[in-house]
Design a protein around this motif. Structure first.
Motif, PDB file in Angstrom:
ATOM      1  N   ALA A 198      16.400  -8.352 -31.736  1.00  0.00           N
ATOM      2  CA  ALA A 198      16.615  -9.305 -32.776  1.00  0.00           C
ATOM      3  C   ALA A 198      17.975  -9.455 -32.978  1.00  0.00           C
ATOM      4  O   ALA A 198      18.598 -10.542 -33.219  1.00  0.00           O
ATOM      5  CB  ALA A 198      15.920  -8.928 -34.115  1.00  0.00           C
ATOM      6  N   TYR A 224       8.375 -10.883 -36.235  1.00  0.00           N
ATOM      7  CA  TYR A 224       8.883 -11.068 -34.865  1.00  0.00           C
ATOM      8  C   TYR A 224       8.576  -9.670 -34.362  1.00  0.00           C
ATOM      9  O   TYR A 224       8.488  -8.798 -35.035  1.00  0.00           O
ATOM     10  CB  TYR A 224      10.401 -11.333 -35.235  1.00  0.00           C
ATOM     11  CG  TYR A 224      11.117 -11.036 -33.637  1.00  0.00           C
ATOM     12  CD1 TYR A 224      11.173 -12.041 -32.725  1.00  0.00           C
ATOM     13  CD2 TYR A 224      11.902  -9.923 -33.557  1.00  0.00           C
ATOM     14  CE1 TYR A 224      11.818 -12.212 -31.791  1.00  0.00           C
ATOM     15  CE2 TYR A 224      12.727  -9.865 -32.468  1.00  0.00           C
ATOM     16  CZ  TYR A 224      12.887 -10.696 -31.530  1.00  0.00           C
ATOM     17  OH  TYR A 224      13.377 -10.914 -30.231  1.00  0.00           O
ATOM     18  N   TYR A 279      13.251 -13.303 -39.064  1.00  0.00           N
ATOM     19  CA  TYR A 279      12.503 -12.459 -38.356  1.00  0.00           C
ATOM     20  C   TYR A 279      11.338 -11.548 -39.004  1.00  0.00           C
ATOM     21  O   TYR A 279      10.486 -10.969 -38.636  1.00  0.00           O
ATOM     22  CB  TYR A 279      13.520 -11.238 -37.720  1.00  0.00           C
ATOM     23  CG  TYR A 279      14.485 -11.924 -36.412  1.00  0.00           C
ATOM     24  CD1 TYR A 279      14.101 -11.948 -35.302  1.00  0.00           C
ATOM     25  CD2 TYR A 279      15.719 -11.929 -37.205  1.00  0.00           C
ATOM     26  CE1 TYR A 279      14.878 -12.468 -34.455  1.00  0.00           C
ATOM     27  CE2 TYR A 279      16.686 -12.287 -36.181  1.00  0.00           C
ATOM     28  CZ  TYR A 279      16.461 -12.553 -34.788  1.00  0.00           C
ATOM     29  OH  TYR A 279      17.155 -13.103 -33.747  1.00  0.00           O
TER      30      TYR A 279
END
Length: 537
Positions: free
Chosen positions: A200, A193, A164
């Motif tokens: 997440a 991200y 991420y």
């Protein structure tokens, strides 16, 4: 034995016009992700081997600071866009060899001497088609044939790293540990991200649920150490951050028996629901494990399911027709014949994955490794080429190993991962002195085995530990040359700073795990494939 016809690939470009779907029907190509078995050469003539960090500098717990930020990519004229590897095409969200798109099937070379000679004697026996297939009599020769190189055995345990935090990727080959991807844009930083920390976590938990029937863990807080093979999926971003065309995600395909232990794939997800993001992520990961698309709308491998649906899908547990788009032939037909009663045009997601991965459960047996050559206490001359051979083992496949070289002051001179499963490392250029070589092996429960020996390089050791020769220019040139070789096709270096805790420290120099681009040289290898692997209690 059935006759197989092999094909060499030399076609350039994308699948812009529909070719004949059966142009390569009946032909067989080697799996482009199979490790090469080439032992790395490490040259210490110019001192310690430098390592390259793959850390993006962003912590997972800081993701919320990146929510709703605009994309931060380099201008077009500053990004190297090499396009797809030669002979590869994009079909939907998969990038596959054009020959496979046109009907060729894939076999995985199991024996290293089928590629580059007997570099390793570490092959082991294991389940074959008779053990793994619902329809063994229909399974082509070379599919699940029972011989494995160390680390690639069935059943395996595995790790998925959901990245991420972005970072700089390098185009060329597939090596998750070194941020190398055949679909990456060199010169561009893959964005962080943008969905925030809470989403997440929710996406990662949903992906873990998809793999709940397998001994495959999902991690995202910390990157696994480099010695451990793992699949990396880049979360967020856009297809414009890769060499692919428009898609909801993209993955390298045609890894029909999951030979590529270190693939990199992408899920281009931003503001969509967590269920949609997890469905996309699991599909791309599934492609790296050898799964193609199927018809239907109720499973993650389905092609064209409703991305607005809030259904958290899973892998299919029935034989489903393989999705064949215009110009595309069947996908992994040999494997599909093993698991479904068809001509290879049906896929059973879970049977395919369960042939590779063990069922979930504790792993109580730690891996072991021994340095079989040279002997502890061996002496060499400074001009000698030193070959270090290792013998790793575990009760499940999927493990990985590396070696660390330290001098008499406990200074780390190099950490080298055996990305190409050669079970061998070659050294030259060590200055006179006493050195410790430590081999470590790690499994997916973060259990570590190690073995260390000492060797002596004869001659007078100076205070800095550098060679006593005055030819520093020659040493510098040799060191630079070897560093370049060790950091490219040989897949030689990079590890986790001898970290024995199971956590990564994200250093190591640039190395690659085979192909797509590096593997194209293997496509003309006319090797029929065996397999070997041991039974597990």
């Amino acid at each position: 034995m059935r006759e197989l016809r092999w094909v060499a690939v030399s076609v350039v470009g994308c699948l812009s016009a529909a070719p004949l779907a059966d142009a390569h029907a009946g032909e067989v190509v080697p799996n482009p992700y199979a490790p090469t078995g080439v032992a790395p050469l490490i040259d210490f003539s110019n001192g310690p081997i430098p390592s390259r960090s793959v850390d993006s500098g962003v912590r997972f717990e800081d993701l919320d600071a990146y929510m709703n930020l605009p994309e931060t990519t380099l201008p077009e004229d500053q990004v190297l866009r090499p396009g797809l590897p030669e002979g590869w095409v994009q079909v939907g969200d998969m990038v596959i060899p054009r020959a496979v798109a046109e009907g060729a099937d894939v076999r995985t070379p199991r024996s290293l001497d089928q590629l580059h000679g007997p570099a390793s004697a570490g092959k082991v026996m294991g389940p074959s088609a008779a053990d793994l297939c619902a329809f063994p009599e229909a399974t082509p020769d070379g599919i699940y044939s029972g011989e494995f190189n160390r680390g690639s055995e069935y059943p395996r345990r595995g790790t998925i790293y959901m990245n991420y935090t972005g970072g700089k990727l390098i185009n060329g080959g597939e090596n998750s540990a070194e941020n190398m991807s055949s679909l990456a844009l060199t010169g561009s930083t893959y964005p962080v991200y943008g969905g925030g920390e809470a989403k997440a976590v929710a996406v990662a938990q949903a992906v873990q649920t998809d793999f709940a029937e397998l001994a495959v863990r999902v991690v995202y807080l910390k990157r696994p150490p480099k010695r451990l093979p793992y699949v990396m999926i880049m979360m967020g971003g856009s297809y414009k951050d890769t060499t692919s065309g428009p898609a909801g995600g993209v993955a390298p395909g045609a890894d029909c028996e999951d030979s590529g232990l270190r693939n990199v794939c992408y899920a281009f997800v931003k503001g969509s629901a967590a269920t949609d993001q997890s469905n996309v992520a699991s599909q791309e990961i599934g492609h790296t494990m050898g799964l193609g698309h199927t018809y239907g709308k109720d499973r993650v491998m389905a092609y064209g399911y409703d991305t607005n649906s809030n259904i958290d899908m899973g892998f299919g547990d029935v034989c489903s027709p393989v999705y064949i788009s215009m110009g595309q032939a069947g996908y992994c037909a040999g494997v599909n014949k093993c698991h479904c009663a068809s001509d290879g045009t049906q896929q059973h997601d879970l049977r395919t994955l369960k042939a590779i991965y063990a069922p979930p459960g504790p792993d109580m047996v730690p891996p072991t490794i021994s340095i079989t050559s040279p002997a502890d206490g061996a002496s060499f001359l400074p001009s000698d080429l030193i070959t270090v051979e290792v013998d790793p083992s575990d009760d499940y496949g999927g493990y990985g190993w590396d070696i660390t070289v330290t001098d008499s002051n406990d200074t780390v001179l190099a950490e080298i991962v055996d990305y190409q499963i050669a079970q061998q490392f070659n050294f030259k250029g060590l200055a006179p002195g006493v050195y410790t070589i430590t081999a470590r092996v790690q499994d997916h429960s973060d259990q570590i085995g190690e073995h260390a020996i000492k060797i002596t390089i004869e001659g007078e050791e100076n205070e800095t530990g550098a060679p006593t020769t005055s030819d520093s220019e020659a040493g510098s040139e040799a060191g630079s040359e070897a560093g370049s070789e060790a950091g490219s096709d040989s897949g030689s270096s990079g590890s986790d700073s001898a970290d024995t805790s199971g956590e990564a420290t994200d250093d190591g120099c640039s190395c690659r795990q085979g192909p797509p681009d590096a593997a194209l040289a293997l496509w003309a290898v006319p090797a029929l494939l065996g397999l070997r692997r041991r039974k597990h209690p």
